[in-house]
Scaffold this active site. Sequence first.
Site, PDB file in Angstrom:
ATOM      1  N   VAL A 113       0.838  -1.090  -0.055  1.00 57.14           N
ATOM      2  CA  VAL A 113       0.201   0.025  -0.044  1.00 57.14           C
ATOM      3  C   VAL A 113       0.961   1.364  -0.155  1.00 57.14           C
ATOM      4  CG1 VAL A 113      -1.952   1.552   1.315  1.00 57.14           C
ATOM      5  CG2 VAL A 113      -1.735  -1.228   1.277  1.00 57.14           C
ATOM      6  N   CYS A 114       0.608   2.062  -0.749  1.00 56.80           N
ATOM      7  CA  CYS A 114       1.315   3.543  -0.669  1.00 56.80           C
ATOM      8  C   CYS A 114       2.630   3.112  -1.082  1.00 56.80           C
ATOM      9  CB  CYS A 114       1.117   4.168   0.707  1.00 56.80           C
ATOM     10  SG  CYS A 114       1.248   5.758   0.834  1.00 56.80           S
ATOM     11  N   VAL A 115       3.680   4.126  -0.488  1.00 55.47           N
ATOM     12  CA  VAL A 115       4.979   3.902  -1.106  1.00 55.47           C
ATOM     13  C   VAL A 115       5.879   2.743  -0.150  1.00 55.47           C
ATOM     14  CG1 VAL A 115       5.547   6.402  -1.284  1.00 55.47           C
ATOM     15  CG2 VAL A 115       5.911   5.477   0.974  1.00 55.47           C
ATOM     16  N   GLY A 163      -2.233   2.294  -4.357  1.00 53.80           N
ATOM     17  CA  GLY A 163      -2.121   3.620  -4.205  1.00 53.80           C
ATOM     18  C   GLY A 163      -1.898   4.251  -2.738  1.00 53.80           C
TER      19      GLY A 163
END
Lengths: 240, 240
Positions: A113-115, A163
Amino acid sequence: MSDFNVGFVIFPGMTQLDFTGPFEVLSRLGTPPSLSAPSPFPDAKTHVIAKTRLPVMSDRGLGILPSCTFQDCPPLNLICLPGGAGVVDALADDETIDFIRREGERADYVTSVCVGAFLLGAAGLLRGRRATTHWAYVDLLPRVGARHEKARVVRDGNVFTSGGVTSGIDFAFAIVAELAGAEVAKAIQLAIEYDPAPPFDAGHPDKASEAAIALMMSRNETARANLRQALDNRSAPTSG
Amino acid sequence: MSDFNVGFVIFPGMTQLDFTGPFEVLSRLGTPPSLSAPSPFPDAKTHVIAKTRLPVMSDRGLGILPSCTFQDCPPLNLICLPGGAGVVDALADDETIDFIRREGERADYVTSVCVGAFLLGAAGLLRGRRATTHWAYVDLLPRVGARHEKARVVRDGNVFTSGGVTSGIDFAFAIVAELAGAEVAKAIQLAIEYDPAPPFDAGHPDKASEAAIALMMSRNETARANLRQALDNRSAPTSG
């Protein structure tokens, strides 16, 4: 059927909602909300994994207690990496990257998830893959050998990346549907009343004002530079 | 300007996403993402409050570390109560209900997610109010003197109540918009990429199958009976 082990790897400075969202969804597989027929899915066990069992502080100051360590967690069927500013320090930590590589190479599902995507990437798990990450960092994906695909959740083989932050909830429902079918996913969705109704429609750069996007990019300038540097320092997955 | 203290009250068996969702949003008020003009909003400080500083386990086994206790937390400007099966035991605990009443009576904002509404109610804070809670429990709201309004987030004066689990995120954005304005809310929404795209549209009884609703109600039968009993045991807010 044997347990299905779901592991979230946490580290200081992670964004807690990146994993508490999917944790809430995936932990409900443990008692499958089967409808007319029994769920085809085995019991899922969720694990919160860190270097030690000491509480881990999120980037916004929430303390989370790990349930196991890199040493004593069971082999994972699904590994999930959250993001957050702490990814930069985690990238410099060989023990963390080695654990992600070890479990990622044998897991049935490799996810972020995310970075958190860059932690998978540093472990060599995104090479040649289509993937995504937080919108403000997608241009850095080629540095770990991945190709950005514009979507909230991207699947390439057994690799699911998603994202920024809240995308982890949508990602988790995609995983549940994959593992246990649409009816189980819908039952969990109803149980946690996931019928989102944001008061504004500004959660993606395509919908946000130019001023808000510019502010976000400016506020993230240092974070982006730090992430780029950390990825350069670990340019090959075997460099550690 | 002085700090704005946001406090989440946690207890064993709470549903962690009920408060980790709004925590992620509201904690970002601490460094207001102001646009052209400085945010009119003071620094927000988020507190995770429990009876002791020992980790508190959620209903699904996530351990959360409190940041302060009922004794040492600052006066709260906003109090938020999450839900979860643990609400039943919390309702029987005078120390918890007394704390909620004390802080709720002086707070600028009194809020809940999911069945956390019944903790506000037991403290006498929902009497005569329009309110909501998890969809499977809305019929119990009159037992604490509240009138159900069908909405994901209900505001009545300074009392904000919201529906099941994930509604806490939408609730938090409503609070941010109230406190700091729409532009700040939208900037936070962009920062955490809150552009929800559930793979299914089944998160509310209006959209779910009859079979899924019946299953959910049947699975919640014991929980509903326990909650009714706990509310009966504490029928008047001063009974403790």
